[in-house]
Each structure stands twice: as C-alpha cells, then as structure tokens.
Design a protein around this motif. Structure first.
Motif, PDB file in Angstrom:
ATOM      1  N   GLU A 208      -9.375  -6.197  -1.772  1.00  0.00           N
ATOM      2  CA  GLU A 208      -7.955  -6.191  -1.415  1.00  0.00           C
ATOM      3  C   GLU A 208      -7.744  -5.258  -0.227  1.00  0.00           C
ATOM      4  O   GLU A 208      -8.163  -4.095  -0.251  1.00  0.00           O
ATOM      5  CB  GLU A 208      -7.128  -5.713  -2.617  1.00  0.00           C
ATOM      6  CG  GLU A 208      -5.643  -5.641  -2.334  1.00  0.00           C
ATOM      7  CD  GLU A 208      -4.848  -5.059  -3.499  1.00  0.00           C
ATOM      8  OE1 GLU A 208      -3.708  -4.621  -3.281  1.00  0.00           O
ATOM      9  OE2 GLU A 208      -5.391  -5.030  -4.631  1.00  0.00           O
ATOM     10  N   GLU A 210      -5.350  -3.132   2.399  1.00  0.00           N
ATOM     11  CA  GLU A 210      -4.030  -2.506   2.471  1.00  0.00           C
ATOM     12  C   GLU A 210      -4.021  -1.460   3.575  1.00  0.00           C
ATOM     13  O   GLU A 210      -4.991  -0.719   3.754  1.00  0.00           O
ATOM     14  CB  GLU A 210      -3.667  -1.855   1.132  1.00  0.00           C
ATOM     15  CG  GLU A 210      -2.285  -1.234   1.129  1.00  0.00           C
ATOM     16  CD  GLU A 210      -1.915  -0.574  -0.194  1.00  0.00           C
ATOM     17  OE1 GLU A 210      -0.791  -0.041  -0.294  1.00  0.00           O
ATOM     18  OE2 GLU A 210      -2.764  -0.568  -1.115  1.00  0.00           O
ATOM     19  N   ARG A 212      -1.417   1.670   5.156  1.00  0.00           N
ATOM     20  CA  ARG A 212      -0.204   2.459   4.920  1.00  0.00           C
ATOM     21  C   ARG A 212      -0.001   3.459   6.056  1.00  0.00           C
ATOM     22  O   ARG A 212      -0.975   3.885   6.690  1.00  0.00           O
ATOM     23  CB  ARG A 212      -0.311   3.255   3.615  1.00  0.00           C
ATOM     24  CG  ARG A 212      -0.418   2.436   2.350  1.00  0.00           C
ATOM     25  CD  ARG A 212      -0.422   3.373   1.142  1.00  0.00           C
ATOM     26  NE  ARG A 212      -0.769   2.683  -0.092  1.00  0.00           N
ATOM     27  CZ  ARG A 212      -0.907   3.303  -1.254  1.00  0.00           C
ATOM     28  NH1 ARG A 212      -0.738   4.622  -1.315  1.00  0.00           N
ATOM     29  NH2 ARG A 212      -1.219   2.617  -2.348  1.00  0.00           N
ATOM     30  N   LYS A 329     -11.006  -2.412  -3.652  1.00  0.00           N
ATOM     31  CA  LYS A 329      -9.833  -2.136  -2.817  1.00  0.00           C
ATOM     32  C   LYS A 329     -10.246  -1.386  -1.559  1.00  0.00           C
ATOM     33  O   LYS A 329     -11.135  -0.539  -1.586  1.00  0.00           O
ATOM     34  CB  LYS A 329      -8.797  -1.318  -3.593  1.00  0.00           C
ATOM     35  CG  LYS A 329      -8.209  -2.066  -4.786  1.00  0.00           C
ATOM     36  CD  LYS A 329      -7.213  -1.203  -5.548  1.00  0.00           C
ATOM     37  CE  LYS A 329      -6.672  -1.982  -6.748  1.00  0.00           C
ATOM     38  NZ  LYS A 329      -5.750  -1.153  -7.564  1.00  0.00           N
ATOM     39  N   CYS A 391      -3.929  -9.222   0.538  1.00  0.00           N
ATOM     40  CA  CYS A 391      -3.711  -8.067   1.413  1.00  0.00           C
ATOM     41  C   CYS A 391      -2.254  -7.640   1.248  1.00  0.00           C
ATOM     42  O   CYS A 391      -1.439  -8.381   0.690  1.00  0.00           O
ATOM     43  CB  CYS A 391      -4.031  -8.388   2.874  1.00  0.00           C
ATOM     44  SG  CYS A 391      -2.834  -9.450   3.712  1.00  0.00           S
ATOM     45  N   ASP A 392      -1.939  -6.450   1.738  1.00  0.00           N
ATOM     46  CA  ASP A 392      -0.595  -5.922   1.527  1.00  0.00           C
ATOM     47  C   ASP A 392       0.474  -6.766   2.210  1.00  0.00           C
ATOM     48  O   ASP A 392       1.590  -6.902   1.706  1.00  0.00           O
ATOM     49  CB  ASP A 392      -0.525  -4.471   2.008  1.00  0.00           C
ATOM     50  CG  ASP A 392      -0.955  -4.303   3.457  1.00  0.00           C
ATOM     51  OD1 ASP A 392      -1.886  -5.007   3.895  1.00  0.00           O
ATOM     52  OD2 ASP A 392      -0.386  -3.453   4.168  1.00  0.00           O
ATOM     53  N   LYS A 395       1.008  -9.842  -0.016  1.00  0.00           N
ATOM     54  CA  LYS A 395       1.610  -9.498  -1.305  1.00  0.00           C
ATOM     55  C   LYS A 395       3.036  -8.969  -1.162  1.00  0.00           C
ATOM     56  O   LYS A 395       3.845  -9.087  -2.074  1.00  0.00           O
ATOM     57  CB  LYS A 395       0.738  -8.452  -2.021  1.00  0.00           C
ATOM     58  CG  LYS A 395      -0.594  -9.020  -2.506  1.00  0.00           C
ATOM     59  CD  LYS A 395      -1.353  -7.998  -3.333  1.00  0.00           C
ATOM     60  CE  LYS A 395      -2.584  -8.646  -3.957  1.00  0.00           C
ATOM     61  NZ  LYS A 395      -3.303  -7.717  -4.853  1.00  0.00           N
ATOM     62  N   ASN A 396       3.314  -8.367  -0.020  1.00  0.00           N
ATOM     63  CA  ASN A 396       4.647  -7.812   0.209  1.00  0.00           C
ATOM     64  C   ASN A 396       5.053  -8.078   1.655  1.00  0.00           C
ATOM     65  O   ASN A 396       5.038  -7.175   2.492  1.00  0.00           O
ATOM     66  CB  ASN A 396       4.649  -6.304  -0.086  1.00  0.00           C
ATOM     67  CG  ASN A 396       6.038  -5.709  -0.066  1.00  0.00           C
ATOM     68  OD1 ASN A 396       7.040  -6.413  -0.124  1.00  0.00           O
ATOM     69  ND2 ASN A 396       6.099  -4.385   0.038  1.00  0.00           N
TER      70      ASN A 396
END
Length: 705
Positions: A208, A210, A212, A329, A391-392, A395-396
């Motif tokens: 996954e 991500e 940030r 992750k 992936c982020d 998903k969002n």
C-alpha cells in the motif's frame, strides 16, 4: 523443453525451495539459462529473481558463480541456500586466507553448487575461472554497473572480462530497478549484447502506497508503528543525525529500534543488521545503504522520513517490505526542505542534469493527485489500465475547490516583499507571526500581514506547494529559495484566472482504546500464527540463522489456515520442501497438534505413521513403502522412528547401525543435549543423513542410553 526436464525443474523447485509451481516468467528464464543463453532479468524485489539462477545451479554439473555487491547480501543468501540443502559459500575480503583456500578446494572438488563473490575479490579466484569449473555466472544487482543507474559502483565496470574469459558460459544479469537506458548499458558493459531480456511487471500489488506532509513526522511515525505492533519495519532517513534522533524517540516510546549509518564501525553496522535480520530489533532507522539485497521476507512496512532522490531508489527501498507476498505498507513523508537539500546534493555531480531530472520525477510522484501506482509503473514503462485502489489517492481521492482568493493572498504577499523570501516567511506574514525574523525585517508592516491568521501554517504550506506545482509561482533556488512570480501569476492576480487546489488531508490520532482493541483483535486472530512465529524464533536462536530462512510469514500463515498434522500434509504447504520437512516438520506439527488439542480426535481418523506400520508388518521394504505411499524415503524413516518410540514392534537395527547410534550419543554428550537435528548434522560436517540422526535419537530416548 522436454517433459522430463520440466518434471526435473518442478521436482527441484519443491524439494529445495518448497514451491509447487513457478511464478511469472521464472520457468522460461530458467529454461533459457539451462540452454546456456545469456539473459537479462528485470524483476521486482520479492518477485523471485534468485530462484532464476539458484535452481539452474542445482542442475548444472559445475559451479554457478554469483557476483554480489555486499558481504551482508552474500551471507544472507548463502545461509538461505544451505538451509534449503543446497551447498553454497561466499568468498570475500572478510575471510582468512586459509578459509579462502578451503573454498577454492571445495570448488575444485565440485563440492559447491554456488559461490558468491564481490567484484573486488574476483582476482583471488583466477585459478577457477575456467569453463571446466564454471557452468554459469550470475550478476546480481546488475544496475550497479551503469552510471545511468541509481546505485553506480565502479568495481562493477570490470565485469566485462568474464564473457571474454568464459565465452561459452551463460551470464544471467539480474536487477529490480533499471530503466531502458540502464538496461542497454548493462548488456553493453557485460559484453552480452544478444542477451534475451525478461522484464516482469513492476507492480507489487501487496504494498500500500501513501504520502503525507512532513509536519510532525516523528509523532506520525510513532503512531504508525503503534498501529502495527510487533511488525518489522525500516525508517529511511536522509542523514545520520536523523537516524539517531528517530531511533532515540522510538525507544523512548517503547519501540525496539536501532540506528544504522556509515558513521558506525563495521562491527556495529553488522550487529544492527544481524539483530534486525534475526528479529531481535523491530525497527531500523537507516540511511539508504541499509537493506540492499537483504532477503528478510517479513518486513511489513517501510517509512521514508525524507523524500528519496529518485524513483528507482524509492522503488527498491519500498520493495524491501512484503517480500513474502503478504500485505505491506510504504509511507513517504514529503517536504520542500527535502527537495531543496537533495538539489544541493546533486549540484556539481558529473551527471547533475540526470540527477535533477530524476529528482523532479520523484517530486511529481510525491505531489500527485492521481493514482500513485500508475505514476510509479509508468516511470518503468509499464502502463496500468485502472487505478490501483491500494494507494492513498485511490482510497481517499483529493477534493478540489476554488482557491483563487487564497492564491491571490499568497501572490500579493510575494509581490509586496519584492520576491525575496522563502515559503516559511511568506506563511509567517500571512498568519501574522511575531517571531524575530518578521520583526527584524519589519515584515509586520506588509499590507497582507495577518490576513490569513485563521488558516493553519500546515494548510498554507499545502496550498503554496500546489501553486508551485501548477506554475502559479516558483522557487528561485539560486536566491536562497525565495518564492518568485511567473507569467501565470499576473493572470491570477489581474485577469480573473481561476486556481483550483485540494483540501489538506487530516491525520487523526487513533484513540488508545481503539489501538488496544485493534491489538487484541490481531493477537486473538493470529494466536496459532503467533505460536508458530515464537517456535520459529526459538529455532532460529538455536541454529543461529534468521527466522525467515526457516519459514516465511506467508508459509506460517498457510500453516495456520490449513493446520497440517501429518508429514504428508505438511509437505503440501507452500515453502515446505523435503529438507525443511525433515529438519523442522516434527516440531511444527507438534505445535499445531498441541494448539488443536482435543479437536484432533474429531478431525483425524487415521495417523499416517500407522499406515506405514501396517505395510512394514506385511514385509515391505522402506523403498517399497515409499513407492506405494508416494512419500519420500526420509519421511518413511521418520515414521519408523516414531513407531519405535511409541513402542511398536520395530526391529530398529535393520535401519541403523549400533555404531551410528553410539556416534549420535557421543555428539549428544559433547553438544550438551542440543534441541535441533541440525546441530547433530553440523557436528558431523553434514556427513550423516537427517533420517539416521532421527532414528538414532529414538533409540537413545527409548533405551535411555
């Protein structure tokens, strides 16, 4: 390929590696190597590159020479091969001359199947670099040969002589990360221009992705690890200082962590690496050199404290997670301070333009508002039709809004201070800060001072970065990173041009109650898995080999799911070969049976060793029982040992001599009653079969010798 050879390949795959079928292009690549054709393999980390030369090595008559860049990588791979019953060794500068000479003698006597060597140590093997000795040459981490690659090593550039010296010996070059230019450079420099190229999918679906913002990243890292209790991971940092700071903070929060960087002594680096490999340390905070080629299959996550300098490095580093195919992750923290630092590192380099271009692509990946996996794969020339869903961004998905007024406030501030200040100062002006920098420069008198005090510092940073990405403003790196206006700025300020930006993603702290509940649920769900993992760890300490070399997490998960309670059932588990069945089968089956308790009586109607006993009483030989039951002879011998221990009428000395029993008894005394069969096996320099050791121990125990 003939059916006979294909059967031989599958038999070797199961016997040595424990797998029933090949993955992806493995079989085709292996056939190509066995047909003595030069081969270039581009396969993602965890995709099974090593089997592409390790399995042919079990079939070739001579030695497979493996060129490898790091001593730690050699030791890891050699330990794994020996655990699988394949004779292998490494040759490098860390060894005494007597040890090196012994290895050369083993090669000359055809006692080894694989020999790992660093390119710098090849000169010491001059006497064996002959086609009468070498059947195949494998060059691992082959991207190191190319200055276009991300991890260039000058010592690799001498390797072209191998093809000249061994013209009829197949060369297989392997790497996880190589773009088109690097691939061409590899075959050119190795002098294998006609090599068949096999480029596997770069998609590691189980990882996954991500990204940030980097604000408060230390706290975010601690929260992330607390949500993944007990799982191994790596935190990659840009500097030595970062590695030590993060490791200290993790330890202060009850997380077992260590730092790894080039400033440590060789012994300290080796200790940190070994403690991580042996599951004694949960987290390593490291500079990027850590982990190259380490085949630790149970790394569950990788965090980048700082942005990597290129996509190849990022891809290789996240590839160290989830090598067993289970969920993993990859978390990346992104800040413009990192971008600026990496640009400074690239300045003045011989390939500065290449480094800057690659850094720019890495930045685009980090700031993406579309599926990250699509961007990652497209870099390597692979197109993904649909969004990945893992992936982020998928998903969002980011929410866009009209940020024109926000943009105008930012641009107006840049204009009013004559385009002389960097991002941080612009934000401080907008928020009406009263720090020394603002007051000393009298920036509190700027007309836009304080007009954005209701918006957080992090949100302003988020919006400014998007304006830079869209070309609405830019960073002047040669002017202390001051923000500058562009032609597009005028259109936004005066011509009514709209700007759309995304809403910042908030990362909320998980409540302690939720974290405890998650941990309890995980522990309860994985109770058998945890027991098997503890058993694996105990054996790893006894045998002094990494736990994942005994069985991977994926193999333990399958044991948990299928719960094998006989040797034949145990052999059906992916990752269990004949050698590991013989060495570890009894202990793992016993653990599973103990976990199952009274359920066994309901689920097991006939014990497999009792079927063997019936055939034995009918007068069948071991070989006849093996053939009739379609089980390996060592498995039948293990049944005989158990039957004898259980008090069945077995003439044990038909199968083992009294001298062998006495020999094992002597070893037991000298080794002070070791817990593992391997200890006896090693004691007799691998000259006594496991089944004989097992039979002898059953006699010693039964007769209380």
């Amino acid at each position: 390929m003939t059916d006979i050879l294909e059967h031989q390949l599958l038999k070797s795959l199961k016997s040595h590696f424990g797998y029933d079928s090949f993955r992806g292009q493995q079989q085709t690549i292996i056939e190509n190597v066995l047909n003595k054709k030069d081969t270039l393999v581009i396969m993602p980390t965890g995709g099974g590159k090593s089997i592409c030369f390790q399995l042919p090595a079990t079939i070739f008559n001579g030695l497979t020479l493996v060129i490898s860049p790091l001593i730690a990588l050699m030791k890891d791979q050699v330990d794994g091969l020996n655990a699988n019953g394949i004779k292998a060794a490494f040759y490098n500068s860390s060894q005494q001359s007597s040890e090196q000479q012994h290895i050369i003698e083993q090669v000359l006597n055809k006692e080894l199947k694989l020999l790992y060597v660093a390119p710098e140590s090849l000169s010491g093997l001059e006497n064996i670099l002959k086609e009468s000795q070498i059947s195949c040459v494998a060059i691992d981490e082959a991207h190191c040969i190319s200055s276009w690659g991300h991890d260039f090593r000058p010592s690799y550039q001498q390797l072209g002589f191998l093809k000249q010296q061994l013209p009829n010996t197949p060369i297989i070059a392997l790497t996880a990360t190589a773009d088109k230019a690097t691939r061409q450079d590899i075959v050119d420099q190795l002098k294998i221009p006609n090599a068949d190229q096999y480029i596997s999918s770069f998609d590691r679906k189980n990882i996954e992705l991500e990204v940030r913002p980097a604000d408060g990243r230390a706290k975010q890292i601690i929260r992330f690890i607390e949500k993944n209790p007990g799982e191994s991971g790596i935190v990659y940092c840009l500097s030595r200082k970062n590695t030590e700071q993060i490791a200290k903070k993790l330890n202060e929060n009850g997380i077992n962590a260590d730092a790894y960087h080039a400033g440590l002594s060789f012994d300290d680096r080796s200790r940190v690496q070994e403690d991580f490999i042996y599951d004694k340390t949960q987290v390593v905070c490291a500079t990027v050199a850590f982990g190259m080629g380490i085949d630790k299959s149970n790394v569950r996550w990788v965090i980048h404290h700082n942005m990597p300098k290129n996509i190849e490095g990022y891809y290789q580093e996240i590839g160290r997670a989830g090598r067993d195919g289970l969920e993993a992750k990859a978390l990346l923290f992104h800040s413009y301070a990192d971008v600026i630092q990496l640009q400074k590192f690239a300045q003045g380099a011989s390939n500065e333009a290449v480094q800057m271009a690659k850094l720019d692509r890495m930045k685009q990946f980090s700031e993406a508002t579309t599926c990250r996996r699509k961007i990652l794969l497209s870099y390597f020339g692979e197109l993904l039709g649909d969004n990945c869903g893992n992936c982020d961004v998928c998903k969002n998905p980011p929410k866009f809004f009209d940020g024109t007024v926000l943009a105008q406030k930012i641009l107006s501030t840049i204009y009013r201070i004559n385009q002389t200040e960097a991002i941080g100062t612009i934000i401080d002006i907008l928020r009406g800060a009263n720090n020394a920098n603002i007051l000393d420069k009298q920036l509190n008198g700027v007309k836009t001072y304080g007009i954005g005090k209701d918006t957080s510092w992090n949100h302003w940073q988020h919006y400014i970065i998007q304006l830079i990405n869209q070309g609405v403003c830019e960073i002047a790196f040669h002017k202390n990173n001051a923000l500058q206006l562009t032609d597009f700025s005028h259109k936004v300020l005066f011509d009514g041009q709209k700007v759309f930006v995304t809403t910042p993603v908030e990362f909320k702290k998980e409540s302690k109650a939720t974290a405890v509940k998650t941990k309890e649920k995980r522990t309860a769900t994985n109770s058998l898995f945890e027991r098997l993992r503890k058993l694996r760890y105990k054996i790893s300490l006894e045998e002094n080999i990494p736990a994942y070399l005994i069985f991977s997490d994926a193999t333990l998960k399958e044991m948990e799911k299928l719960r094998p309670m006989s040797e034949s059932e145990f052999l059906t588990i992916s990752g269990v070969g004949q050698r590991k069945m013989e060495v570890y089968g009894d202990e793992f089956i016993a653990e599973i049976m103990d976990f199952m308790g009274s359920k066994i009586k309901k689920t097991k109607k006939t014990d497999t060793h009792l079927i063997t006993y019936d055939l034995y009483k009918k007068g069948l030989s071991i070989e006849e029982i093996s053939e009739q039951r379609q089980l390996k002879t060592p498995t039948i011998y293990s049944h005989i040992a158990k039957l004898y221990s259980d008090g069945k009428d077995i003439n044990i000395y038909d199968f083992i001599s009294k001298s062998d029993v006495e020999a094992i008894h002597q070893a037991k005394i000298e080794l002070d009653s070791p817990n593992s069969l391997k200890a006896y096996y090693d004691y007799y320099n691998e000259q006594m079969d496991y089944f004989k050791i097992r039979l002898a121990l059953s006699v010693i125990e039964k007769e209380a010798i």
